[in-house]
Every structure is written in structure tokens, then in C-alpha cells.
Design a protein around this motif. Structure first.
Motif, PDB file in Angstrom:
ATOM      1  N   GLY A  72      -7.259  -2.674   1.961  1.00 22.34           N
ATOM      2  CA  GLY A  72      -6.538  -2.954   0.652  1.00 22.34           C
ATOM      3  C   GLY A  72      -7.548  -3.767  -0.067  1.00 22.34           C
ATOM      4  N   CYS A  94       0.077  -3.001   1.632  1.00 26.26           N
ATOM      5  CA  CYS A  94      -0.602  -2.432   2.972  1.00 26.26           C
ATOM      6  C   CYS A  94      -0.288  -3.260   4.275  1.00 26.26           C
ATOM      7  CB  CYS A  94      -2.218  -2.249   2.827  1.00 26.26           C
ATOM      8  SG  CYS A  94      -2.718  -1.472   1.512  1.00 26.26           S
ATOM      9  N   ALA A 115      -2.702  -5.802  -2.420  1.00 27.85           N
ATOM     10  CA  ALA A 115      -3.010  -5.306  -0.929  1.00 27.85           C
ATOM     11  C   ALA A 115      -1.846  -5.800   0.287  1.00 27.85           C
ATOM     12  CB  ALA A 115      -4.350  -6.066  -0.494  1.00 27.85           C
ATOM     13  N   ILE A 174      -1.769   3.903   3.407  1.00 25.23           N
ATOM     14  CA  ILE A 174      -2.997   3.244   4.456  1.00 25.23           C
ATOM     15  C   ILE A 174      -2.370   2.342   5.477  1.00 25.23           C
ATOM     16  CG2 ILE A 174      -4.582   1.363   3.982  1.00 25.23           C
ATOM     17  CD1 ILE A 174      -5.354   2.316   1.291  1.00 25.23           C
ATOM     18  N   GLY A 175      -1.294   1.415   5.004  1.00 21.31           N
ATOM     19  CA  GLY A 175      -0.560   0.727   6.120  1.00 21.31           C
ATOM     20  C   GLY A 175       0.080   1.310   7.260  1.00 21.31           C
ATOM     21  N   ALA A 183      -5.487  -3.418   7.783  1.00 18.13           N
ATOM     22  CA  ALA A 183      -4.789  -2.780   6.590  1.00 18.13           C
ATOM     23  C   ALA A 183      -5.220  -3.650   5.443  1.00 18.13           C
ATOM     24  CB  ALA A 183      -3.430  -2.518   6.839  1.00 18.13           C
ATOM     25  N   ASP A 233      -0.867   2.407  -1.117  1.00 19.48           N
ATOM     26  CA  ASP A 233      -0.723   1.078  -0.057  1.00 19.48           C
ATOM     27  C   ASP A 233       0.166   1.447   1.142  1.00 19.48           C
ATOM     28  OD1 ASP A 233      -2.209  -0.638  -1.457  1.00 19.48           O
ATOM     29  OD2 ASP A 233      -0.485  -1.555  -2.611  1.00 19.48           O
ATOM     30  N   THR A 234       1.272   2.326   0.931  1.00 25.00           N
ATOM     31  CA  THR A 234       1.977   2.588   2.051  1.00 25.00           C
ATOM     32  C   THR A 234       1.332   3.350   3.401  1.00 25.00           C
ATOM     33  OG1 THR A 234       3.918   2.158   0.657  1.00 25.00           O
ATOM     34  CG2 THR A 234       4.271   3.709   2.603  1.00 25.00           C
TER      35      THR A 234
END
Length: 597
Positions: A310, A321, A318, A425-426, A306, A422-423
Motif C-alpha cells: 500500500g 490494506c 495504506a 490487496i489486503g 500488505a 486497499d481491500t
């Protein structure tokens, strides 16, 4: 599930304390003309989220260690900030270390997440006027505020946590007694055993080795022993117990909360030990394929991926993430709950960005920042157990308010967009890593834990058959057996929520799991009864229970059942077994035969 509200009683004292700890550093920072420094100190104020169920003396050391860990975490983040390419590896490593230690040592939620978040925040702090040491001291000061807030209760209710632990255990035992002979018996027994273990952890593990024989702690331990006897009676009952037994358990709980000064209870001298100690927990967690190691590996892979994504996308922070990926993995939940946690996090964050945007546009200053953060933190702690998705709305707003550092945000819309990306993706990375790593874990852990529980039963049978139930070796074996019985069911609970195919395989093991746990508690309850009879009577009881060859026959049978559980072959048990466990042993054999077929 996103809109389901769970039960959570009397949260307002904890929520008020957390909110106060969040606001005080900001107020102090405003008073000295450096609000951003006060906001930085709130990172240490997260200490208030830990240790609320611990006895005060133990809590004092525990929270001091938590506050120090926060100061170290932010310092590590600041050091990584000086070399940009090390940021992602450092945060990923912090996530792995925190995850392993918090899982191995049973640190309650929010667990490892806050340590990683603080470290990640350190990599993004923009405070050139402060050195690393100054920042670490600010975070430690915030932890000091939380420490003081946590310890104030010691002056008004010094044995409050211990009293509450006994009262909670008493209610669980009462409900188990009422459930005997009903379909809810197994679940009630497990809950009572788990609650009793938590109670003994509070009364013994978290205490000095030798309390005053006539002190409050000793009286509470004696009450705990009485609850143990009631639990043993319920375990050995062949029919529902009279209502008076549940009433007695609840009376013990009420007395623990408001003890009578004239009560003549003294420390029984020998008591259960609760959870394993620190070294034993670390050794168990370092075992290959242990839950703590597997969760740590998942977190390390997910956070590294992650964070790399990012960074490759050029996202300014990043670490968001990384935080999102870790958040849904670090507690070691099963697939169903991990998926739910990911969906809750994404949905709550996207709505929370609207609230955060409104706060950042209004740009509260000075005391208004403190009021805003206190209101947000209070709301979070009031609803986080009831509905996590709803709580995430306010968690997102609080995080972005702290991250702004009391300064105007040039482009609020861009900040909110990046945080949302970001959220997502993570969470997606975390769910993907979990999905790819779960099959082996789901299918192998339950048989392994079942075999360990059978081995633990065999270890108890040796001294028990001689009437030795009070020696240190015998008590250590019983302690390990109780731990194994609880771990077995926890392994099943975590594994049965796997994929449909693997979940079905684990679900077929349920009869063997519940029968093994019944056998374990049958042996434990018999030991408790022998212990109450005294040493001389215990030897007579042991001879009548086992006879001349019962112990060796039972150990051989347990060994054969263990082989069957591991290899899925039909067990062959020929020798007659002691009558007090014959039914459970036969039921376990039948459940393993069914499974192997």
C-alpha cells in the motif's frame, strides 16, 4: 455460501446497545460544537462489542481493560503518525500483539481486529487542535459510554449471564441425552462438553473465590453439578436413556432462568473449573507451533507485506490494506473458511462502497450523522452472524462515515476507488500468506494434540485408581483432560479444512480422534460418578474398576498408543485392561492400526 443465512437468535438487544453506544458520543460532540471529536470517541464505543456474555462483576473489569486498550491503541497510532516510515511496522506489531493475546485468552469476536483498526485509525487522524492525551481521553470516554450501557443490566437481572449459561448448558445436555445411540451422538457430546465448560467458566472462573453458600450463584453451581451427573449417565449409558432424563435437564435449565425461592440448593464446594486461567492459557499459547503463535506469525507477515504494498503504491490510507489482511487471518480459521471470509470481505466491500458513496455525497451533519451511524451499527449487529458478506456492506459504510470525521470529502469517487483497491490487496495478501503456511500446520497438529490427550488421560488414571477424585491434584488433572479433549477436536476441525491433499491426510485421523475423545469422556464420566458416591465408596469403586494391576497396564497402553499416534506404527498392547475402558482402548488401537496401514 455468500448468500447463506445462518441462525442467530435474539440479536436485537445487543444490536440496540451497540447502536446506542455509537450514537451517544456523536450527539455529545454535536452538542458541544465539535462533531469530529464525537466521531473520534466512537472508536472507544467499540467496547460495546465485547463481553456481553460475562457476569457483571467480571464484565466491569474486563470492559474497563478493553476501553483502556483502545485508548492506548489510538495513542500508539498517533505517535507513529509523527514519523511516517514507522506507520506500517507499528500497525503490524499492534496486529501481532492483539492477535496473540486475543487468541491466547479466548477474546470473542471481533477479537483483535478492532484494536488494530483503532491503532490504524490513529495514524490517519487529522485533528491538529487535539493533543494525543486529549484524543486518548475522547476514546476512553467512548469506552466509558459502552461500559455504562453494558452494566445497566446488573440493576435488573444481576445474575442474568450466569442463569443463561446454565440454561444453555442444560439444553445441550438434553440434546446429547436424546442423541445417545444415534449417529449424532459424537457431535452432540462434544457440543454438550464445550457448553458445559463455558458454563463453568462463567460460574467459577469469572467469579469471586467464595460465594455465599445459600446465594443464587451457589444454587446455579449446584444445578451445574446436576447437569454434570446427567452428562456422566449419558456417557456411561449402553442404550438410549429414558425421555425423563432429557426432560430433567431441560427442567434444570428452566429453573435456572426462573428459580424457585424455596429451592434448597447450596454450593457443592467442589466444582469443575471451566477454561484454563490466564497464565495457563498464555503458557500453552507460547508453546512452539501453538495455534496462537502460528496465527500471530501469519498476521505479522501478511500485515507487513500488505502495508508495504500500500505504501509503495502511494495509497493515502495504506492501513486499510493492513486491516483487510488481518481481518481474514486473526481468528485462525481453516483454509475453507478463510477463503470464504476473504471472498465475503471483498464482495461486501465493493457493494458497500456504493452505500458509503451515497452517504458521503449526502453529507449528513450534526444529529443526522449520529442517526446514520446508529442505523448502520444496528444493522451490522443484526446480520453479521447471519451473513457476514451482507454485514460488510454496512461495515464499509460505517467505517468511511467515521473516517470522514464529519467533514466534506473533496473527491468521493477517488476515496471509494482507493478503499476498494486497499481491500482487494489486503485480502489477496492474507490468502496468499495463509496458503503458503498451512501444510505443516495441518499435518502435524492433530497427532500432537492426540498424544497430549492420551498423556492427560494417563495423568487422571493415577489418582483415580486410588479413589482420589476430590483432591486438588486429581481435579486439576481432570480439568486438563477435559480441556485437551476439546482442543483435540478443535485441532481436527481447523486442520481438516486444509488443501485437498493435506485435508485427506487429516481426515484419515478422524476415527482415532473421535475414539480418543470417547475414551477421555469415559474416564471423566466415571470420575464424576465416583465423586457423587463419596470418598469412602470411591475407593471401593476404584478397586473394583482397576484391580491390582489395571492402572499400570492402562498407563503402559496409553504410552504405547501415544508412540503409535506420533510415529504411525502399530501399537502392541498385551496386558488385559480395565473393563470400563476396554472397548474404547481396543477401538483406539484398531483406528491407529488402520491409520498406520
Amino acid at each position: 455460501m455468500l448468500f447463506q443465512f445462518r441462525d442467530a437468535k435474539r440479536r436485537w438487544p445487543f444490536a440496540s446497545r451497540a447502536a446506542l453506544c455509537m450514537g451517544i458520543p456523536v450527539v455529545v460532540g454535536w452538542a458541544v460544537g465539535d462533531t469530529s471529536a464525537g466521531l473520534m470517541a466512537t472508536l472507544g464505543a467499540f467496547t460495546a462489542l465485547y463481553g456481553s456474555d460475562r457476569p457483571y462483576l467480571n464484565r466491569a473489569f474486563y470492559l474497563a481493560l478493553i476501553a483502556l486498550a483502545f485508548a492506548v491503541a489510538v495513542s500508539v497510532g498517533l505517535l507513529a503518525q509523527t514519523t511516517p516510515w514507522t506507520v506500517v511496522p507499528v500497525i503490524a506489531m499492534m496486529a501481532m500483539v492483539a492477535t496473540f493475546l486475543c487468541n491466547a485468552l479466548r477474546v470473542s469476536p471481533p477479537g483483535a481486529f478492532m484494536f488494530t483498526l483503532v491503532c490504524a485509525a490513529g495514524t490517519a487522524i487529522d485533528a491538529p487542535h487535539l493533543t494525543i492525551w486529549h484524543t486518548a481521553l475522547l476514546v476512553a470516554a467512548g469506552g466509558g459510554v459502552a461500559w455504562l450501557a453494558h452494566m445497566i443490566g446488573a440493576f435488573f437481572w444481576p445474575r442474568g449471564p450466569e442463569r443463561k449459561a446454565v440454561a444453555t448448558a442444560a439444553e445441550a445436555v438434553a440434546r446429547f441425552i436424546e442423541a445417545v445411540g444415534t449417529p449424532a451422538q459424537d457431535a452432540a457430546r462434544h457440543h454438550a462438553a464445550l457448553t458445559m465448560q463455558e458454563s463453568w467458566t462463567t460460574l467459577v472462573r469469572f467469579q469471586p473465590p467464595k460465594p455465599r453458600p445459600d446465594g443464587t450463584l451457589s444454587r446455579l453451581r449446584a444445578m451445574g453439578r446436576e447437569l454434570n451427573q446427567l452428562f456422566a449417565e449419558a456417557m456411561n449409558a449402553t442404550a438410549p436413556l429414558p425421555e425423563s432424563a432429557a426432560i430433567k435437564a431441560r427442567h434444570i435449565g428452566a429453573e435456572a432462568q426462573k428459580p424457585h425461592p424455596e429451592a434448597e440448593r447450596t454450593d457443592p464446594g467442589h466444582v469443575p473449573l471451566g477454561h484454563p486461567g490466564v497464565l495457563a492459557s498464555l503458557r500453552e499459547s507460547l508453546r512452539p507451533w501453538s495455534p496462537a503463535l502460528l496465527v500471530t506469525l501469519r498476521v505479522g507477515i501478511a500485515t507487513a507485506i500488505a502495508g508495504t504494498i500500500g505504501a509503495m503504491l502511494g495509497l493515502e490510507r495504506a492501513y486499510w490494506c493492513i486491516a483487510a489482511a488481518m481481518l481474514i487471518l486473526h481468528q485462525g480459521l481453516d483454509w475453507a473458511r478463510t477463503l470464504q471470509r476473504g471472498l465475503e470481505r471483498m464482495a461486501g466491500t465493493l457493494v458497500g462502497l456504493l452505500l458509503a458513496g451515497a452517504i458521503l455525497v449526502l453529507q449528513p451533519e450534526g444529529l443526522w450523522i449520529a442517526v446514520t451511524l446508529m442505523a448502520l451499527q444496528f444493522t451490522i449487529e443484526m446480520i453479521v452472524i447471519r451473513n457476514y458478506a451482507l454485514a460488510v456492506i454496512f461495515i464499509t459504510a460505517a467505517a468511511l462515515t467515521i473516517a470522514a470525521g464529519g467533514h466534506p470529502v473533496p473527491d468521493v469517487g477517488h476515496l471509494l476507488w482507493v478503499r476498494g483497491v486497499d481491500t482487494v490487496i489486503g485480502c489477496v495478501v492474507g490468502l496468499t500468506v495463509f496458503a503458503l503456511s498451512r501444510p505443516r500446520f495441518a499435518t502435524s497438529r492433530v497427532p500432537d494434540e492426540l498424544v497430549r490427550t492420551l498423556n492427560a488421560i494417563a495423568a487422571v488414571i493415577g489418582p483415580m485408581s486410588r479413589g482420589d477424585v476430590l483432591t486438588p491434584t486429581a481435579r486439576a488433572a481432570r480439568h486438563d483432560l477435559q480441556h485437551r479433549a476439546i482442543t483435540l477436536l478443535q485441532a481436527y476441525d481447523r486442520s481438516v479444512g486444509s488443501s485437498p491433499r493435506h485435508g485427506e491426510q487429516v481426515e484419515r485421523m478422524w476415527p482415532a480422534v473421535v475414539t480418543t475423545q470417547r475414551l477421555a469422556y469415559r474416564v471423566l464420566s466415571t470420575c464424576w460418578a465416583m465423586e457423587a458416591d463419596g470418598e469412602a465408596k470411591a475407593r471401593e469403586t476404584a478397586l473394583s474398576l482397576f484391580g491390582p494391576n489395571g492402572a499400570s497396564a492402562m498407563r503402559d497402553a496409553l504410552l504405547e498408543l501415544g508412540r503409535s499416534a506420533r510415529n504411525q506404527k502399530q501399537p502392541a498392547i498385551a496386558a488385559p485392561l480395565p473393563a470400563f475402558v476396554a472397548t474404547e482402548m481396543q477401538n483406539l488401537r484398531d483406528s491407529l492400526v488402520t491409520e498406520s496401514n
